[in-house]
Design a protein around this motif. Structure first.
Motif, PDB file in Angstrom:
ATOM      1  N   THR A  27       0.856  -1.181   0.000  1.00 52.03           N
ATOM      2  CA  THR A  27       0.000   0.000   0.000  1.00 52.03           C
ATOM      3  C   THR A  27       0.896   1.236   0.000  1.00 52.03           C
ATOM      4  O   THR A  27       2.098   1.150   0.295  1.00 52.03           O
ATOM      5  CB  THR A  27      -0.909   0.061   1.248  1.00 52.03           C
ATOM      6  N   ARG A  29       0.868   3.555   2.186  1.00 52.68           N
ATOM      7  CA  ARG A  29       1.349   3.703   3.572  1.00 52.68           C
ATOM      8  C   ARG A  29       2.598   2.857   3.814  1.00 52.68           C
ATOM      9  O   ARG A  29       3.581   3.322   4.398  1.00 52.68           O
ATOM     10  CB  ARG A  29       0.248   3.304   4.554  1.00 52.68           C
ATOM     11  N   GLU A  30       2.607   1.618   3.341  1.00 51.13           N
ATOM     12  CA  GLU A  30       3.766   0.746   3.514  1.00 51.13           C
ATOM     13  C   GLU A  30       4.963   1.263   2.721  1.00 51.13           C
ATOM     14  O   GLU A  30       6.104   1.152   3.187  1.00 51.13           O
ATOM     15  CB  GLU A  30       3.428  -0.681   3.093  1.00 51.13           C
ATOM     16  N   VAL A  32       5.573   4.446   2.145  1.00 54.77           N
ATOM     17  CA  VAL A  32       6.076   5.577   2.940  1.00 54.77           C
ATOM     18  C   VAL A  32       6.895   5.064   4.122  1.00 54.77           C
ATOM     19  O   VAL A  32       7.960   5.611   4.433  1.00 54.77           O
ATOM     20  CB  VAL A  32       4.928   6.492   3.406  1.00 54.77           C
ATOM     21  N   GLU A  33       6.427   4.019   4.768  1.00 54.34           N
ATOM     22  CA  GLU A  33       7.180   3.440   5.894  1.00 54.34           C
ATOM     23  C   GLU A  33       8.523   2.888   5.429  1.00 54.34           C
ATOM     24  O   GLU A  33       9.532   3.026   6.122  1.00 54.34           O
ATOM     25  CB  GLU A  33       6.357   2.366   6.608  1.00 54.34           C
ATOM     26  N   ARG A  43       9.528  10.687   6.393  1.00 51.98           N
ATOM     27  CA  ARG A  43       8.125  10.477   6.758  1.00 51.98           C
ATOM     28  C   ARG A  43       7.525  11.701   7.423  1.00 51.98           C
ATOM     29  O   ARG A  43       6.411  12.101   7.106  1.00 51.98           O
ATOM     30  CB  ARG A  43       7.972   9.274   7.677  1.00 51.98           C
ATOM     31  N   MET A  47       3.900  13.311   6.333  1.00 58.25           N
ATOM     32  CA  MET A  47       2.667  13.056   7.073  1.00 58.25           C
ATOM     33  C   MET A  47       2.847  13.215   8.564  1.00 58.25           C
ATOM     34  O   MET A  47       3.971  13.240   9.064  1.00 58.25           O
ATOM     35  CB  MET A  47       2.149  11.655   6.748  1.00 58.25           C
ATOM     36  N   GLN A  50      -1.030   9.870  11.222  1.00 65.94           N
ATOM     37  CA  GLN A  50      -1.955   9.030  10.467  1.00 65.94           C
ATOM     38  C   GLN A  50      -2.279   9.486   9.055  1.00 65.94           C
ATOM     39  O   GLN A  50      -2.781   8.706   8.264  1.00 65.94           O
ATOM     40  CB  GLN A  50      -3.281   8.915  11.237  1.00 65.94           C
ATOM     41  N   GLN A  51      -2.030  10.762   8.719  1.00 66.33           N
ATOM     42  CA  GLN A  51      -2.450  11.236   7.402  1.00 66.33           C
ATOM     43  C   GLN A  51      -1.414  12.159   6.778  1.00 66.33           C
ATOM     44  O   GLN A  51      -0.544  12.678   7.460  1.00 66.33           O
ATOM     45  CB  GLN A  51      -3.795  11.934   7.486  1.00 66.33           C
ATOM     46  N   ASN A  70      -6.586   6.742  -0.498  1.00 65.80           N
ATOM     47  CA  ASN A  70      -5.623   7.523   0.262  1.00 65.80           C
ATOM     48  C   ASN A  70      -4.390   6.666   0.583  1.00 65.80           C
ATOM     49  O   ASN A  70      -3.871   6.004  -0.302  1.00 65.80           O
ATOM     50  CB  ASN A  70      -6.273   8.124   1.500  1.00 65.80           C
ATOM     51  N   LEU A  71      -3.928   6.669   1.815  1.00 69.12           N
ATOM     52  CA  LEU A  71      -2.719   5.924   2.164  1.00 69.12           C
ATOM     53  C   LEU A  71      -2.910   4.410   2.089  1.00 69.12           C
ATOM     54  O   LEU A  71      -1.936   3.660   2.038  1.00 69.12           O
ATOM     55  CB  LEU A  71      -2.228   6.325   3.552  1.00 69.12           C
ATOM     56  N   ASP A  72      -4.151   3.967   2.070  1.00 71.69           N
ATOM     57  CA  ASP A  72      -4.430   2.534   1.972  1.00 71.69           C
ATOM     58  C   ASP A  72      -4.564   2.065   0.525  1.00 71.69           C
ATOM     59  O   ASP A  72      -4.917   0.907   0.273  1.00 71.69           O
ATOM     60  CB  ASP A  72      -5.696   2.191   2.761  1.00 71.69           C
TER      61      ASP A  72
END
Length: 92
Positions: A27, A29-30, A32-33, A43, A47, A50-51, A70-72
């Motif tokens: 995803t 989000r992953e 970005v992590e 990071r 964000m 959470q956003q 979105n991030l998902d």
């Protein structure tokens, strides 16, 4: 699965000057992590807990993730993620 990430000039100090890097994840989000693991500090520029910051735009294959999940939003092998950092200013 590698995702290719285009990094704007304002954030390239985190990627050692690279304008395009690879990251892993299923995803956004992953991804970005994973960017944070490879390029510590990036990071917090993208964000909060959470956003996305309101001045950061992320495009997955030319589509704004805010109009997706979105991030998902799911990413696939060799997708292109473009980070855009909004810049304000100009003449008054």
């Amino acid at each position: 699965m590698p995702v290719f990430v285009s990094v704007p000039t304002l954030l390239r100090s985190y990627t050692h000057g690279s304008k395009r890097v690879q990251a892993q994840g299923q995803t956004v989000r992953e991804v970005v992590e994973d960017l944070e693991r490879c390029y510590p500090g990036i990071r917090q520029r993208l964000m909060d807990e959470q956003q996305l910051h309101r001045f950061i735009n992320l495009y997955l294959n030319d589509e704004d993730i805010r109009f997706l999940d979105n991030l998902d939003t799911a990413v696939s092998d060799h997708d292109e993620l473009t980070l855009l950092h909004a810049v304000a200013g100009g003449a008054r």
